[in-house]
Design an enzyme around this catalytic site. Structure first.
Site, short mmCIF file in Angstrom:
data_model
loop_
_atom_site.label_atom_id
_atom_site.label_comp_id
_atom_site.label_asym_id
_atom_site.label_seq_id
_atom_site.Cartn_x
_atom_site.Cartn_y
_atom_site.Cartn_z
N HIS A 106 -0.88 5.74 6.77
CA HIS A 106 -0.33 5.61 5.42
C HIS A 106 0.06 7.01 4.91
O HIS A 106 -0.44 8.03 5.41
CB HIS A 106 -1.37 4.99 4.48
CG HIS A 106 -1.45 3.50 4.59
ND1 HIS A 106 -2.17 2.88 5.59
CD2 HIS A 106 -0.90 2.51 3.85
CE1 HIS A 106 -2.06 1.57 5.46
NE2 HIS A 106 -1.29 1.31 4.41
N SER A 157 0.80 -1.22 0.00
CA SER A 157 0.00 0.00 0.00
C SER A 157 0.83 1.27 0.00
O SER A 157 0.34 2.33 -0.41
CB SER A 157 -0.93 0.01 1.22
OG SER A 157 -0.18 -0.19 2.42
#
Length: 423
Positions: A317, A62
């Site tokens: 993230h 990711s």
């Protein structure tokens, strides 16, 4: 007649010297001498981007797919969270690379090499299937899912800077280090390093001719030097994008990520890949930093079901700034590996000189007193002796014109002097 007038009239009219040099320059230009200095000069516009058109394959998890950033790639299963604004797409656009992006959120090392990854109720092929001998550039991020870092972060969420934890069944704990599985994470990293090393070996085998770049993970939790005033990063889990970790767990999480990043670097360098460091470089831009300065999202939690809160997948993230930061570092590394080579200047060809054939001396015929005629080969093209020394016709023309102009100037001065004497 006054001496002043004599001096004035014996001086050449103004502009004569300039006109003579202009005439000489014109002769030299026609003769082909002046342009020699400009021959072979290279323009900056002639330098092509050396990465343009290179085959680039992006693989990884990711942190490469750009989870939660910009526009989702409609040609890829949605569970992969692949963004058209992720760092591989930015890198390809900036360097003119021909991109094949197979990055997918949740990918572990085995999903890159041997095990198809489950997504959207189906599977996607192993990512190294996109590589072959014609691949020129590869970028990789892998390893974080081997530690299940997002799951760890969910377990470590706390109600205050001193606890307790808020996860189901964890209310009696004041630190996630009290959870045996999480406390053991540092001891699992060496084994994960071996898995990462085997993954790199498989990537090299699949792309034997590529230059391969491994990116580390940006800093998520700060170290002690980057804590805000007051020494605590804590913000409640109910605050969107907050940092809900105790003051004891924050340095623990930082140490885990640093150990993982060191392991990734060691394995990348052992494989002969280029390691692109991101951890130390983003130390002051962790999820604890102010929103405008952070490269990583804080924690977003869905409390729709109070007894089972769900952490949003974009938590912890890279945000848009972080993706741009990774793209910039990757671009610098790739551009350095493919330096611009300026075109070599075209050398001015040297005139080919054919030497005169050697003739053995012959004794003169006593009966002949007339001079020998000029050989036909020498008639009309000047002395062969001059040609043999490299003096060519255009230069002779230039020198001759210059000498002729000098004689005319001298003759003019003599005529003027005689007229003055007569007057």
């Amino acid at each position: 007649m006054s001496s002043a007038l004599t001096r004035r009239e014996s001086r050449p009219p103004r502009g004569d010297g300039l006109r003579r040099w202009v005439a000489l320059a014109a002769v030299l230009t026609v003769a082909g001498i002046a342009p020699v200095a400009l021959a072979g000069s290279a323009s900056a516009a002639d330098v092509a981007l050396p990465t343009a058109g290179l085959k680039y394959v992006a693989i990884g998890d990711s942190y490469s797919s750009g989870l939660g950033i910009g526009t989702v790639n409609p040609d890829v299963p949605s569970d992969c969270g692949q963004s058209l604004d992720n760092f591989p797409h930015q890198l390809a656009a900036n360097l003119g690379l021909d991109l094949t992006d197979v990055t997918c959120s949740g990918a572990q090392a085995e999903n890159l090499t041997t095990v198809p990854q489950p997504v959207n109720g189906s599977t996607v092929p192993v990512q190294t299937a996109a590589l072959d001998a014609s691949t020129d550039v590869v970028t990789i991020t892998v390893g974080g899912n081997g530690l299940k870092f997002t799951t760890v972060a969910a377990a470590c969420a706390a109600a205050t800077a001193n606890g307790p934890l808020v996860g189901p069944g964890l209310g009696a704990l004041t630190s996630c280090q009290q959870i045996p599985g999480i406390a053991a994470l540092p001891s699992r990293i060496p084994l994960l390093g071996q898995v990462i090393g085997a993954t790199y070996a498989a990537v090299r085998a699949a792309a034997p001719n590529a230059k391969i770049f491994v990116l580390g993970y940006p800093s998520i939790a700060p170290d002690a030097a980057d804590l805000p005033a007051g020494g605590s990063c804590f913000s409640p889990v109910t605050q969107p994008g907050g940092f809900p970790f105790t003051d004891a767990d924050t340095p623990f999480l930082h140490t885990i990520e640093q150990t993982l990043d060191d392991t990734v670097q060691t394995q990348a360098e052992a494989a002969g890949f280029t390691y692109v460091p991101t951890f130390a470089e983003s130390r002051g831009h962790s999820a604890c930093a102010p929103a405008a300065e952070s490269y990583v999202n804080g924690v977003f939690v869905d409390f729709t079901v109070p007894t089972s809160p769900v952490i949003d997948e974009k938590s912890l993230h890279p945000n848009a700034n972080g993706v741009g930061f990774m793209a910039q570092l990757a671009e610098t590394a790739v551009a350095k590996a493919f330096p611009v080579v300026a075109p070599q200047p075209t050398a001015t060809p040297t005139p080919t000189v054919t030497p005169e054939p050697s003739v053995s001396p012959v004794a003169p015929d006593p009966s002949t007193t007339a001079a020998a005629p000029v050989p036909a080969a020498d008639a009309g093209n000047g002395s062969s002796a001059l040609a043999a020394t490299g003096v060519f016709a255009p230069m002779l023309i230039a020198v001759g014109v210059f000498a002729f102009l000098a004689v005319l100037a001298g003759a003019g001065m003599m005529v003027a002097r005689r007229r003055l004497q007569r007057g």
